[in-house]
Design an enzyme around this catalytic site. Structure first.
Site, short mmCIF file in Angstrom:
data_model
loop_
_atom_site.label_atom_id
_atom_site.label_comp_id
_atom_site.label_asym_id
_atom_site.label_seq_id
_atom_site.Cartn_x
_atom_site.Cartn_y
_atom_site.Cartn_z
N ASP A 1 -8.90 0.17 5.37
CA ASP A 1 -8.84 1.48 6.04
C ASP A 1 -8.38 2.61 5.14
O ASP A 1 -8.69 3.78 5.39
CB ASP A 1 -7.86 1.40 7.22
CG ASP A 1 -6.45 1.02 6.73
OD1 ASP A 1 -6.33 0.05 5.96
OD2 ASP A 1 -5.48 1.70 7.11
N THR B 1 0.87 -1.18 0.00
CA THR B 1 0.00 0.00 0.00
C THR B 1 0.90 1.23 0.00
O THR B 1 1.97 1.21 0.59
CB THR B 1 -0.88 -0.01 1.26
OG1 THR B 1 -1.84 -1.03 1.13
CG2 THR B 1 -1.58 1.33 1.48
N GLY C 1 -1.30 -1.36 6.76
CA GLY C 1 -1.34 -2.49 7.67
C GLY C 1 -2.68 -3.20 7.56
O GLY C 1 -3.40 -3.04 6.57
N HIS C 2 -2.99 -3.96 8.59
CA HIS C 2 -4.21 -4.77 8.58
C HIS C 2 -5.41 -3.84 8.79
O HIS C 2 -5.76 -3.47 9.92
CB HIS C 2 -4.10 -5.82 9.69
CG HIS C 2 -5.17 -6.86 9.60
ND1 HIS C 2 -5.18 -7.95 10.41
CD2 HIS C 2 -6.25 -6.97 8.80
CE1 HIS C 2 -6.24 -8.70 10.12
NE2 HIS C 2 -6.90 -8.11 9.16
N1 ASP Z 1 -4.30 -1.16 4.85
C1 ASP Z 1 -4.53 -1.85 3.61
C2 ASP Z 1 -5.89 -2.50 3.69
O1 ASP Z 1 -6.23 -3.05 4.71
C3 ASP Z 1 -3.52 -2.88 3.30
C4 ASP Z 1 -2.07 -2.47 3.49
O2 ASP Z 1 -1.80 -1.40 3.97
O3 ASP Z 1 -1.19 -3.23 3.12
O4 ASP Z 1 -6.58 -2.51 2.70
#
Ligand code: ASP
Length: 364
Positions: free
Chosen positions: A261, A230, A281-282
């Site tokens: 997010d 991302t 992130g997640h």
């Molecule tokens: N935050 C992103 C999502 O959950 C994924 C990532 O940042 O790698 O869609």
């Protein structure tokens, strides 16, 4: 009677007069404060900070060639944003330009390098926020828009709305003359193979974890192939205005129109006059803990410095919750924070001195 008392008495008399006229007078500022505000403040330390995603990144998982290629694209992104800021351009323009470069690279999970959904499609999300005006634009579930960040900006500047999704968003993109591409544009062999591995692992794995149950997401079968990518940027321009933006393909093997997010204002992307944040992130955790806004609210309400606020949210609250990832953040003085609780995070900074600094792992 000391001069300061005489001034106060005169002000109280004026106060009574103004109040009878329906205005709100202000007592004259004590001399010492006037002197303080007359002292020229140091110019804000303008600059740009970017990320290219967080995850299980260690030296063993990255070949020297791939690392060099990745660093080169991150540097080009910093230079694009910095070039705009150096000429007195806006933080919004700098963030948009920096993200476009990362979206056009197959190395990052955004635009060209977006990960695949469970159904073998690519669904892209992005958001942009102008800290000075609090205007924001966000898009989700795009399948044909080459640069989602450009569409987020169009939503912000050319529509009365903040967020558009799916087909409707793409119709708006067409109306605004933005570049549309066939779905095949987003195909990369690497991301396709990552989906195949996630699908195979899922067959053998126990049911997916539920909300609120701490887990090491990046170590789970679905997470192992969602390691990074991302992209995001935050910038402070010479006028002292902040902006933030984020763009992503989401998570490998995502289903049912899942949105993370990144395009949610206050979760993965947020900017106001004092603070700007882009997260990676997640996403489910970053949404539930309103990570980006929480960092900026701590700066605004508690007087915590940016670094302490960012650390508290990413290295404490998110860690306890089980939410892996990181953020980049800037405040209106040009302070920078880049905490991450995963093994690594692609990141870079470039300030007024024009020196690009790029890092991937925890140690330099
Ligand atoms: N935050 C992103 C999502 O959950 C994924 C990532 O940042 O790698 O869609």
């Amino acid at each position: 009677m000391p001069a300061v008392c005489r001034r106060a008495l005169a002000a109280i008399a004026m106060c009574a007069l103004f109040t009878s006229l329906g205005c709100s007078p202000v007592l004259p500022t004590p001399r010492s404060d006037v002197e303080k505000t007359d002292v020229p403040r140091p110019a804000p330390r303008w600059g740009i900070v970017i990320h290219g995603g967080a995850g299980v990144l260690d030296r063993a998982s990255l070949s020297p060639e791939r690392e060099a290629e990745t660093r080169a694209v991150l540097t080009a992104s910093l230079e694009a944003g910095h070039g705009i800021l150096a000429k007195g351009g806006s933080s919004l323009d700098a963030v948009t330009a920096a993200i476009r470069i990362l979206e056009d690279s197959p190395l990052f999970n955004a635009g060209k390098g977006a990960v695949f959904t469970h159904d073998g499609t690519n669904e892209l999300d992005a958001a942009l926020m102008n800290g000075h005006t609090r205007e924001a634009g966000a898009v989700a579930g795009l399948r044909h828009v080459r640069n989602p960040i450009a569409l987020a900006r169009a939503v912000m500047e050319k529509s009365p709305h903040v967020m558009m999704i799916g087909e409707g968003a793409e119709r708006f993109a067409e109306q605004e003359g933005l570049a549309l591409v066939p779905e095949s544009y987003f195909y990369t062999e690497e991301r396709w193979q990552a989906l195949q591995r996630a699908l195979a692992a899922e067959k053998k794995a126990p049911p997916p974890p539920q909300q609120g149950k701490p887990q090491s997401f990046w170590e789970s079968p679905a997470g192992r192939d969602s390691k990074f990518g991302t992209v995001g940027a935050v910038a402070l321009d010479q006028a002292g205005h902040l902006a933030a933006g984020t763009s992503t393909g989401g998570m490998t093997n995502k289903r049912f129109g899942r949105v993370g997010d990144s395009p949610i204002i206050g979760a993965g992307t947020y900017a106001d006059e004092g603070c700007a944040v882009s997260a990676t992130g997640h996403g489910e955790y970053f949404i539930r803990y309103t990570v980006a806004r929480d960092v900026c609210a701590r700066v605004e309400y508690s007087g915590m410095g940016l670094g302490a606020a960012a650390d508290r949210v990413v290295m404490d609250i998110l860690v306890k919750a089980g939410g892996e990832g990181g953020i980049i953040a800037m405040d209106a003085q040009g302070n920078v924070a880049m905490p991450f609780n995963s093994k690594g995070m692609y990141r870079g900074t470039m300030g007024a001195d024009g020196i690009a600094s790029v890092a991937i792992f925890r140690d330099p």
